[in-house]
Design a protein around this motif. Structure first.
Motif, mmCIF file in Angstrom:
data_model
loop_
_atom_site.group_PDB
_atom_site.id
_atom_site.type_symbol
_atom_site.label_atom_id
_atom_site.label_comp_id
_atom_site.label_asym_id
_atom_site.label_seq_id
_atom_site.Cartn_x
_atom_site.Cartn_y
_atom_site.Cartn_z
ATOM 1 N N GLU A 3 -2.083 13.883 7.582
ATOM 2 C CA GLU A 3 -2.393 12.682 6.813
ATOM 3 C C GLU A 3 -3.784 12.155 7.169
ATOM 4 N N GLN A 4 -4.122 12.174 8.446
ATOM 5 C CA GLN A 4 -5.470 11.754 8.866
ATOM 6 C C GLN A 4 -6.518 12.664 8.223
ATOM 7 N N PHE A 47 -6.287 14.604 5.447
ATOM 8 C CA PHE A 47 -6.396 14.461 3.993
ATOM 9 C C PHE A 47 -6.952 13.088 3.593
ATOM 10 N N ASN A 48 -6.634 12.053 4.352
ATOM 11 C CA ASN A 48 -7.254 10.751 4.069
ATOM 12 C C ASN A 48 -8.760 10.811 4.297
ATOM 13 N N GLY A 49 -9.180 11.568 5.303
ATOM 14 C CA GLY A 49 -10.615 11.758 5.533
ATOM 15 C C GLY A 49 -11.284 12.445 4.358
ATOM 16 N N LYS A 106 -10.488 12.245 1.290
ATOM 17 C CA LYS A 106 -10.639 11.272 0.204
ATOM 18 C C LYS A 106 -11.900 10.438 0.371
ATOM 19 N N GLN A 107 -12.351 10.300 1.628
ATOM 20 C CA GLN A 107 -13.558 9.524 1.921
ATOM 21 C C GLN A 107 -14.781 10.426 2.107
#
Length: 144
Positions: free
Chosen positions: A33-34, A36-38, A40-41
């Motif tokens: 999750e960390q 894939f969230n990265g 996105k940014q």
């Protein structure tokens, strides 16, 4: 579930499968999750072992050397990413020739462990630096 495997040397290997499940969901876990969230940014996120200092890309939950849980996440310098190895695909899953070959590379980052598979645009070669052009999955990089 039934599995049937067919193939011979020099030809594509195929698996025929019957799945009983109609729906399957895969959870990426806290480290995924960390990561894939990265994405996105527009960031590449790795996890850093607090004991040995190793950084894993993509982020993972446990250090495979120290066997401890990793809870520190760091942004990796994507400007230093390079191609470690690659392959060029000329045929689809059914053996039909593609109109345009597809290049896929293992992209690594200095002073980290692991790497990310990415589609590559340009003249792919081992050792060259890459530039990320898309953070959508699958990731896409380009080389000059």
């Amino acid at each position: 579930m039934a599995w049937e495997k067919s193939g011979k040397e020099g030809s594509l290997l195929k698996w025929f499968d019957v799945m009983e499940a109609e729906k399957y969901e895969y959870t990426v876990g806290p480290a995924g999750e960390q990561f894939f969230n990265g994405l996105k940014q527009g960031k590449i996120i790795g996890s850093k072992c607090d004991k040995c200092g190793r950084i894993y890309v993509p982020a993972r939950l446990y250090c495979e050397h120290c066997f401890i849980k990793i809870e520190t996440y760091v942004e990796v310098n994507k400007d230093e990413a390079y191609i470690d190895s690659f392959t060029i695909i000329y045929k689809d899953d059914n053996g039909n020739r593609l109109t345009q070959p597809i290049s896929i590379a293992l992209v690594r980052f200095p002073n980290t462990e692991g790497g990310i598979l990415c589609y590559v645009d340009g003249n792919v070669r081992a050792g060259v630096k890459v530039k990320f052009i898309s953070f959508q999955w699958p990731l896409r990089v380009k080389v000059d």
